[in-house]
Design a protein around this motif. Structure first.
Motif, PDB file in Angstrom:
ATOM      1  N   ASN A 242       0.806  -1.409   0.175  1.00 24.07           N
ATOM      2  CA  ASN A 242       0.159   0.071   0.057  1.00 24.07           C
ATOM      3  C   ASN A 242       1.022   1.164  -0.032  1.00 24.07           C
ATOM      4  OD1 ASN A 242      -1.955   2.142   0.243  1.00 24.07           O
ATOM      5  ND2 ASN A 242      -2.684   1.082   2.270  1.00 24.07           N
ATOM      6  N   SER A 243       1.431   1.458  -1.107  1.00 20.58           N
ATOM      7  CA  SER A 243       2.477   2.599  -1.207  1.00 20.58           C
ATOM      8  C   SER A 243       1.777   3.794  -1.102  1.00 20.58           C
ATOM      9  CB  SER A 243       3.099   2.524  -2.569  1.00 20.58           C
ATOM     10  OG  SER A 243       2.207   2.632  -3.724  1.00 20.58           O
ATOM     11  N   ASP A 244       0.513   4.065  -1.385  1.00 20.67           N
ATOM     12  CA  ASP A 244      -0.442   5.502  -1.610  1.00 20.67           C
ATOM     13  C   ASP A 244      -0.238   5.862   0.029  1.00 20.67           C
ATOM     14  OD1 ASP A 244      -0.602   5.129  -3.984  1.00 20.67           O
ATOM     15  OD2 ASP A 244      -2.649   4.455  -4.058  1.00 20.67           O
ATOM     16  N   PHE A 245      -0.627   5.087   0.892  1.00 24.58           N
ATOM     17  CA  PHE A 245      -0.656   5.365   2.211  1.00 24.58           C
ATOM     18  C   PHE A 245       0.483   6.070   2.864  1.00 24.58           C
ATOM     19  CE2 PHE A 245      -0.995   4.068   7.121  1.00 24.58           C
ATOM     20  CZ  PHE A 245      -1.643   5.213   7.396  1.00 24.58           C
ATOM     21  N   LEU A 246       1.808   5.159   2.611  1.00 23.86           N
ATOM     22  CA  LEU A 246       3.154   5.495   3.135  1.00 23.86           C
ATOM     23  C   LEU A 246       3.438   6.695   2.672  1.00 23.86           C
ATOM     24  CD1 LEU A 246       4.819   1.960   2.719  1.00 23.86           C
ATOM     25  CD2 LEU A 246       3.980   3.290   4.868  1.00 23.86           C
ATOM     26  N   LYS A 247       2.983   6.959   1.125  1.00 23.96           N
ATOM     27  CA  LYS A 247       3.534   8.411   0.423  1.00 23.96           C
ATOM     28  C   LYS A 247       2.701   9.358   1.205  1.00 23.96           C
ATOM     29  CE  LYS A 247       4.506   6.230  -4.085  1.00 23.96           C
ATOM     30  NZ  LYS A 247       3.978   6.053  -5.452  1.00 23.96           N
TER      31      LYS A 247
END
Length: 319
Positions: A242-247
């Motif tokens: 879930n890269s969107d949340f980390l970004k």
């Protein structure tokens, strides 16, 4: 006066042993003592033994590093305080990163630790809950040892509670009154959690995130069986990064997002980033200044040994 290398006391066995050998050899007129030029004159022979023995003792004293305290100086060390939050949830067993995500996270953390220069680092593993595994320290060897024991069995539950890890890190920063609150989150992201974003903003935490895994994802091995983790309906669970949340976490806190998988690893850019930040005074140390005297003992020791050796007079040795 004190001695800086007391562990070298063992070397005093040599002058004691040598004195015994010399005295026994003198009584027997041992031919092996010819190298010392021992004389028929007992006074000269005894004097030679005395000089050589005293010289050897002085050399041994020099090995103890005799020193005298002069003064104490205050030394200010600057650096950043960084907490690394490592995801230990069950999804970190996914093998879309070799050999799996948790081992990849440990590898990345150790690479960062090896390249730190004066910064303090602490470790907070998190899953359903979180705790400080290692408080902030600049002892990087100990830090690597703590990293080695991290696995997905460290915390029960298997979820991804980033929020609790951030709360614990923030409380620790407040206790030491740190100006820069720097957190590095290494995770596959988990589920979106708005309270995480609000907490980061309210407490002015600079969060750097490392997404470990792939968007395609993979199944999660089940340690308790030979199969894979399934959902309530019996379907095999596929864990995706879930890269969107980390970004969003990093973008909202003046941090940056990095990604690790089998094709890329740009986390060392994190070091360049934190080195560009203003360093805080993280440690005031008192440095004791000593004057060394080992040269004096060594010099006189060699002089005594040479005097003992070159005293005139020889002895007739038994064949």
């Amino acid at each position: 006066m004190k001695f800086g290398n007391l562990e070298n006391l063992i070397y005093f066995i040599f002058p004691i042993f040598m004195m015994v050998i010399l005295i026994m050899g003198l009584k027997k007129k041992n031919r092996g003592l010819k190298l010392l030029n021992l004389s028929n004159n007992k006074k000269i022979s005894h004097l030679k033994i005395f000089f050589i023995s005293i010289g050897t003792v002085l050399v041994c004293i020099s090995l103890l590093s005799p020193e005298k305290f002069l003064e104490e100086q205050n030394v200010e060390r600057k650096g950043n305080s960084i907490y690394v939050l490592i995801d230990t949830s069950r999804s970190m067993l996914t093998k879309d990163v070799y050999p799996n995500r948790i081992e990849g996270a440990k590898r990345v953390t150790k690479e960062i630790i090896k390249n730190l220069k004066g910064d303090k680092i602490g470790i907070i593993p998190f899953s359903d809950s979180a705790y400080i595994q290692m408080p902030l320290t600049d002892d990087y060897t100990i830090a690597e040892n703590y990293i080695n024991v991290i696995d997905t069995n460290l915390i029960t539950g298997g979820g991804t509670n980033i929020y609790e890890g951030l709360v614990i890190a923030n409380n620790s920063f407040n206790e030491i009154e740190s100006d820069n609150k720097i957190v590095l989150v290494i995770s596959d992201g988990g589920d979106y959690d708005k309270k995480v974003l609000d907490f980061i903003k309210d407490n002015k935490i600079v969060v750097y995130t490392v997404g470990i895994g792939t968007s395609k994802g993979a199944v999660i091995p089940d340690n308790q069986t030979t199969g894979f983790i399934k959902d309530e309906k019996g379907n095999v669970v596929v864990s995706q990064l879930n890269s969107d949340f980390l970004k969003e976490m990093s973008n909202n806190s003046k941090g940056k997002y990095y990604e690790v998988n089998n094709l890329q690893n740009n986390t060392l850019e994190f070091l360049t980033e934190i080195n560009s930040l203003e360093k805080n005074n993280i440690k005031n140390e008192k440095l004791a200044i000593y004057k060394k005297y080992y040269q004096i003992f060594l010099g006189f020791g060699l002089i005594f040994i040479l005097l003992g050796y070159f005293l005139k007079g020889r002895v007739k040795y038994e064949e």
